[in-house]
Structure formats: C-alpha cells, structure tokens
Design a protein around this motif. Structure first.
Motif, PDB file in Angstrom:
ATOM      1  N   GLN A 151      17.747  63.782   7.398  1.00 27.33           N
ATOM      2  CA  GLN A 151      18.584  64.949   7.700  1.00 27.33           C
ATOM      3  C   GLN A 151      18.543  65.360   9.166  1.00 27.33           C
TER       4      GLN A 151
ATOM      5  N   LEU B 134      19.467  68.827  11.177  1.00 27.96           N
ATOM      6  CA  LEU B 134      19.755  70.242  10.881  1.00 27.96           C
ATOM      7  C   LEU B 134      19.904  71.028  12.177  1.00 27.96           C
TER       8      LEU B 134
ATOM      9  N   MET C 260      33.123  71.769  -1.300  1.00 25.32           N
ATOM     10  CA  MET C 260      32.656  73.109  -1.667  1.00 25.32           C
ATOM     11  C   MET C 260      32.891  74.065  -0.505  1.00 25.32           C
TER      12      MET C 260
ATOM     13  N   TRP D  27      31.087  79.403   4.680  1.00 22.94           N
ATOM     14  CA  TRP D  27      30.561  78.040   4.722  1.00 22.94           C
ATOM     15  C   TRP D  27      31.466  77.048   3.991  1.00 22.94           C
TER      16      TRP D  27
ATOM     17  N   GLY E  78      31.392  72.597   2.806  1.00 25.84           N
ATOM     18  CA  GLY E  78      30.610  71.367   2.814  1.00 25.84           C
ATOM     19  C   GLY E  78      31.232  70.300   1.949  1.00 25.84           C
ATOM     20  N   VAL E  79      30.727  69.103   2.100  1.00 24.73           N
ATOM     21  CA  VAL E  79      31.236  67.979   1.320  1.00 24.73           C
ATOM     22  C   VAL E  79      30.090  67.040   0.952  1.00 24.73           C
ATOM     23  N   ASN E  80      30.159  66.541  -0.260  1.00 28.04           N
ATOM     24  CA  ASN E  80      29.275  65.453  -0.705  1.00 28.04           C
ATOM     25  C   ASN E  80      30.156  64.240  -0.927  1.00 28.04           C
TER      26      ASN E  80
ATOM     27  N   SER F 286      25.855  64.146   2.665  1.00 33.93           N
ATOM     28  CA  SER F 286      26.183  65.565   2.504  1.00 33.93           C
ATOM     29  C   SER F 286      26.311  66.200   3.892  1.00 33.93           C
ATOM     30  N   VAL F 287      27.343  67.013   4.046  1.00 31.25           N
ATOM     31  CA  VAL F 287      27.546  67.730   5.313  1.00 31.25           C
ATOM     32  C   VAL F 287      27.854  69.183   4.985  1.00 31.25           C
ATOM     33  N   LYS F 288      27.191  70.099   5.697  1.00 28.79           N
ATOM     34  CA  LYS F 288      27.482  71.517   5.496  1.00 28.79           C
ATOM     35  C   LYS F 288      27.558  72.225   6.847  1.00 28.79           C
TER      36      LYS F 288
ATOM     37  N   GLU G 167      28.166  76.278   8.539  1.00 29.57           N
ATOM     38  CA  GLU G 167      28.105  77.685   8.132  1.00 29.57           C
ATOM     39  C   GLU G 167      28.196  78.575   9.360  1.00 29.57           C
TER      40      GLU G 167
ATOM     41  N   PHE H 175      23.813  71.196   8.228  1.00 31.35           N
ATOM     42  CA  PHE H 175      23.036  69.954   8.168  1.00 31.35           C
ATOM     43  C   PHE H 175      23.920  68.770   7.807  1.00 31.35           C
TER      44      PHE H 175
ATOM     45  N   ALA I 124      23.102  65.087   5.907  1.00 34.37           N
ATOM     46  CA  ALA I 124      22.032  64.396   5.181  1.00 34.37           C
ATOM     47  C   ALA I 124      22.539  63.071   4.630  1.00 34.37           C
TER      48      ALA I 124
ATOM     49  N   ASN J  90      21.527  60.445   1.933  1.00 34.56           N
ATOM     50  CA  ASN J  90      20.632  60.413   0.770  1.00 34.56           C
ATOM     51  C   ASN J  90      20.664  59.032   0.116  1.00 34.56           C
TER      52      ASN J  90
END
Lengths: 231, 416
Positions: free
Chosen positions: B31, B33, B355, B377, B379-381, B391-393, B395, B409, B411, B413
């Motif tokens: 990750q 961040l 999301m 905020w 984000g997307v998975n 994953s990206v978020k 905010e 962040f 990430a 995975n």
C-alpha cells in the motif's frame, strides 16, 4: 454502585445455574455456511430458535457474542478481521474506512472528521474508546497541543470578563462525570495534586476505607505516595 | 523494527512444522498511503507512507486437519521524510492452533494471539486453552505478555501481562452462562504491578423458540469494588422481518492502580435504549434507535445531565449490484449537540466495484467549538484476476482544522 453483598449474590446465583445440568446442546459448526449471504441466515435461524444477527446494529452488539467462550466467530472470520478494526490493521483494504491523522486505518464507526466530533462520540458511553485504545492514545495528541487554551474546556473558561475561572464551581461535577477526559491532558494528575494532596478536599470515593488497602498493596504504595509522603 | 525481526525469525522457525502436505494461503497487501498530520510542525504537508501487510495461513498441517498456523503482520515506513526512519513493524498475531485435540476436548492456541472475554481482553504472547465438551460445560485459560500497540509499533514491556480464565455452561438449549476472571499487570519503575482485576458474568437465553432473547453482561472491578459495566437487554422478533431491542446499560470509570485517577470518586453513566429493525422487502431495510444518556450520577450532583440520541438508518438494493446506505443521527442535551448524515453507495460492474460516500456532521461542542465536519470520498476495487485486485480511495475532509485535507491509498492485493 452495587455493593459487595449484591456481587456475592450474583456469584452464588451463577454457581447455582452451573449446577442445573439439563440437556447437552451441541453448537452448530458454521464453517460450511461461510460464503452464504447474510440475507439467507433466517432460512435456518427462524426455525431453530436462534435469532439471526449481523443486522444494522451489529457493530455495537457483536462484542457480546465475540467475548463468549466457545463462540463460533472463527468459523467464518480470521483474527485479522477483528484486528483490522480494533488494532488498525489493513490487510483487506476497506474503502469505507478512513485514515487517521497518523495514517492508521480507523473503524467505520469513526465518521466525518472524527477529531471534530470525537469528544461528543466519547460521551456516548465513555467505555467504548477504551475497548481499543489505551489511555496513552489520548495523551499522545492532547499533551502535544500547543495552545491548550483554544480547547475551551467547560470548567476551564473564565467567568464573564473577569480573571476568575469557573474552575472551583464546576470542575468537581465535570471531573466525576468524565474523569477519563482529564487524564487525556493531565496524565500524571499533577494539577489535581496541587490542591487535593493538602488534605483539605478529600477526592476519594465513599467506599474508600474498604478498598484503600487494595490500592496501596497493588500499586506497592506508589499511587498513595503521590500525595501521602508517609506511605 | 523489533516486531518485524521477531516475525521473520518465527516464520523461519515455523517452517520445519510443514512435514505434512499442508495448505498454505498467503495474503499480501502492498500500500501507498497519503494523509496530513494535524500535530506536525507543518500540518498542511502531505505525508506519504509505504506499508506492506502479510498474512499467512498454514492449514491441515496434520492428517486430521487439526493443526494450523496463522500469522499476520505489517511493516510501514514514511517516505521522503527529513528524519532518518527505519521500517516500523507490528506483529498482530503469530500462533499455532490445535483444534479439537484429545477427542474434541481441547482447543489450544500458542504464540501471539488475540484473547477476548468479558473480564479482560487484549493481545498476548502466550497461551490460550479451551477445555470444552466437559459434559455441558467448558473452561478456558489464557496468560502471557500483554502486547500493546501504539504509534505504528509496539510499546508493551516485560512487566505488562494478562491472565484470565472462564467457566461456561451451555446446558439448557440456547442458554449460555459464563463467569470469567481476568488480571492485567503493568510495569512501573521496573516493577510489575497488578493494574486491574475483573470478574465478568455473561448470561444469554432464548426461552421462546427464535422469538425472545434475554441477555446480561456484568463486569466487576474487584479493586474498586464496583461494577465497571452492567448491561441487561432483551431482543424480540414478533415477526420474521422485525427485530425489537431494549437495553439498560451503566458504566463506572475505573483506572489502572498505577494511575492517581484510580483513587478519585467518579459518577456512573447510565443509558436506556430501544431500537427496531425492519426488513420491508428483500430490497429495503429500515432501522431506528433512541438512547437516553444520563450523566447525572447518584452522588454529589444535584443537577440533571441528560442527552437524547436518535438514529435512523435505511438500506436499499433497488437493482442488482447497487447498494445504497443512509443513516441520520441527532443528539441533543448534555453537553453537546450533533446532527449528521452519512450516505454511501456501491455499484458493481463486471470485475469493478465503485463506491462513493458523503459524511456531513453539524456539531456543537459545549462552550467550545461548533461548525461542520464534511467528508467526501470515492474509491474503486478492480479484480484483475482471482489472485490480484487493486483498490484506490481518495478523500477530502473539510472541517475547522482544514479547508481541504486530502488523504487516501492505493493498494495492490494478492491472494495466493
């Protein structure tokens, strides 16, 4: 506060219940249902006498189930599932979680800007914070705040335009209601000692005589000596 | 870094255990961040961290599949910083799990593990045993060094410890009775002191098949001779899709014996609450809750101090792959006010989940601050394969400390 007698009654009642051995009840292994949608739980639960959980308030109520010995949380969840909320882990990034001012993942319960509203949320059951945080967690930030005067704590405010503070009249009731918040900025209670160690104002609880020796023994006199030099 | 060294050494030592054709599952999250530190000298400066999470599950280490090994840890480092800082580590758990040993009479965990019971809970370097199926009852024991996590690393010392036990009974169908006992030790000036000693009591029963559940949880502090927490509740399902709940709760603050605050008089906090949850259709659910919080105490305070808190929640899945969740909370009374809405939605498109959400709180802190705290905020998975997801978020927080505080962040995975 419930006294010692009530405590003994509760313990005896529990012991009596332990003696009432009736029908042995085998717990259901849920491992095979691990991937079932939560909305399908009532299919079984409505007919077996166990109320389904994991509803809207489960964030608050899960503690009761998770702290029972022999619970079946581990049938579906690994320990990381607990620690990713309770201890700031993040192996499975959750987009609904935010980062704290220290870059740690915060549980979803920490809404909006949690620093703005944390003192309000901490009042909604003051014990909640201590399920995850040590008292030092509060001190890490509060002792570093450069201009503490800007915090405008209720009983620290001047009375009107004078140099007299509301301290004397308000601080006792405010401290008794939320003593943990005092500890956030004054971890060593040095400000308390300034007056209370003189013996003029007794800060101890009503049952102090019955419990004082426990504190003396368990702290090996260290806590007592902060005010009473002879201990 | 001590934690990471410990982690690596134990992994090396644990390898010889793989004598059977065990199943190994690795989960990794790498990750990047970014965030802002409110207490930094330059609070506007964006701080960037690199974090590596790793979880290892080794299962079926024996023929019967009773012996398993689990580990989870994190290494983290601040990037592009002026101060020379090494990686910091946290080992969340690292334990050997032996389930259903001795004809299903013993569950054993040895190593670093999370323990959780009414009397005391925490992470220990030690042992947890559950002697079960002893007729209708069971007994648990645990003990070890108390591992304390703080500021991205560990701070627990040799003098910090947790021990505990519980006796539980599952006799009458759907009834659980448990008495637990726990001690917490802390280190002060080189000495290990008894910081807390608690007795917990759990009771839960569902006497009317699937309709009514009564429960109680008590936590008694034997040093201050007071109930640290008391909870009594009832949960009722008069209809299959309706759940009602009523609770009475009170708490009494207690402190470690090493703290001077432990000898001060304090007041009880009391709370009565009722809530309801109703599944309107398979696509819609609504929930409401009211809590009356009483800070008046019962000694010394003549003035009342009451707060009222209302919550309303709504969950909708109007079409396949779309979820919308909205909650509204309003609090008034002693001594602060809060009115806030929280809204988020999720939409799945093939291998992608999008999301987004908004938090908006209007708050009034007594005699102190008031204003708005806003969070926006998105984000997307994205699932590249069964093994790799990203994953990206991002905010943006707007509040009395920041006009705009950007954090988030990225990430990568891996599940192998």
């Amino acid at each position: 506060m419930i006294n010692n007698k009530a405590f003994k009654i509760i313990l005896l009642s529990t012991a009596l219940l332990l003696l009432v051995v009736c029908l042995s009840f085998a717990r259901t292994d849920h491992r095979e249902f691990k991937d079932v949608a939560l909305s399908d739980c009532p299919v079984c639960h409505s007919s077996v006498g166990v109320i389904a959980n994991h509803g809207d308030f489960f964030v608050k109520e899960h503690r009761l189930l998770a702290q029972k010995a022999g619970n079946n949380c581990a049938d579906c969840h690994q320990q990381s599932f607990c620690l990713d909320c309770h201890k700031g882990g993040g192996i499975e990034p959750d987009l609904k979680k935010s980062l704290s001012t220290k870059g740690e993942y915060m549980p979803k319960t920490h809404r909006s800007d949690f620093i703005s509203i944390h003192s309000i949320k901490a009042k909604d059951n003051p014990q909640n914070c201590y399920r995850c945080h040590e008292s030092s967690f509060c001190q890490d930030c509060h002792t570093k705040i450069r201009n503490k005067g800007s915090m405008k704590i209720k009983s620290h405010r001047p009375a009107g335009t004078s140099q007299i503070y509301n301290w004397n009249s308000d601080h006792a009731s405010e401290a008794r209601r939320n003593l943990q918040s005092c500890e956030s900025c004054h971890p060593d209670a040095d400000v308390c000692i300034q007056c209370h160690s003189s013996g003029k104002v007794n800060p101890h609880p009503r049952n102090w005589k019955s419990i004082m020796n426990k504190y003396k023994n368990d702290s090996k006199g260290r806590t007592c000596r902060k005010c009473h030099i002879t201990y | 870094m001590k934690g990471m060294n410990f982690f690596l050494i134990l992994i090396t030592l644990g390898m010889p255990l793989l004598t059977h054709a065990a199943e190994v599952k690795l989960t990794s999250s790498t990750q990047y961040l970014w965030y802002q530190d409110l207490l930094a000298v330059d609070r506007e400066k964006s701080i960037q961290d690199f974090a590596q999470y790793l979880r290892v599950n080794v299962t079926n280490m024996d023929k019967e599949g009773k012996i398993n090994f689990y580990a989870y840890g994190r290494a983290i480092k601040e990037l592009w910083t002026d101060h020379d800082e090494d990686f910091q580590g946290r080992l969340y758990y690292f334990y050997l799990d032996y389930r259903d040993a001795f004809n299903e009479h013993l569950d054993l965990r040895a190593g670093r593990t999370f323990v959780n019971e009414a009397a005391v809970s925490g992470t220990i370097d030690g042992i947890h045993m559950d002697l079960k199926n002893l007729g209708p009852m069971g007994i648990t024991f645990f003990g070890g060094r108390n591992v304390i996590f703080a500021d991205k690393t560990e701070t627990g010392t040799r003098g910090d410890g947790l021990i505990g036990m519980s006796v539980y009974l599952d006799t009458i169908k759907n009834t659980h009775v448990e008495v637990s006992y726990g001690r917490k030790y802390c280190e002060a000036d080189g000495d290990s002191l008894l910081a807390r000693e608690n007795v917990g009591l759990d009771f839960s029963t569902t006497p009317i098949s699937g309709m009514v559940n009564f429960y109680a949880r008590l936590k008694y502090d034997t040093i201050s001779e007071s109930f640290n927490e008391m909870l009594f509740g009832a949960k009722v399902t008069p209809l299959q899709d309706l759940t009602l709940r009523g609770e009475y709760y009170e708490s009494y603050p207690t402190f470690d014996t090493s703290s001077l605050y432990s000898v001060f008089a304090v007041d009880q906090y009391k709370e009565q609450s009722i809530s309801a949850e109703y599944q309107l259709t398979s696509k819609y659910r609504i929930s409401v809750k009211y809590a009356r919080e009483d800070f008046s105490g019962n000694i010394g305070n003549s003035d009342s101090a009451i707060a009222n808190v209302y919550d309303v929640g709504f969950l909708a899945r109007p079409i396949k792959d779309l979820t919308i969740n909205a909650t509204y909370e309003i609090r008034s009374g002693y001594t602060d006010g809060l009115s806030g809405i929280r809204l988020y939605g999720e939409y799945k498109i093939s291998k992608m989940a999008l999301m987004a959400g908004i938090d908006y709180d209007d708050f009034r802190r007594y005699d102190s601050r008031d204003g708005n705290a806003e969070k926006y905020w998105a984000g997307v998975n994205y699932e590249f394969s069964k093994i790799i997801t990203v994953s990206v978020k991002v905010e943006d927080d707007i509040n009395f400390n920041y006009n705009n505080s950007y954090k988030g962040f990225v990430a990568i995975n891996i599940n192998y």
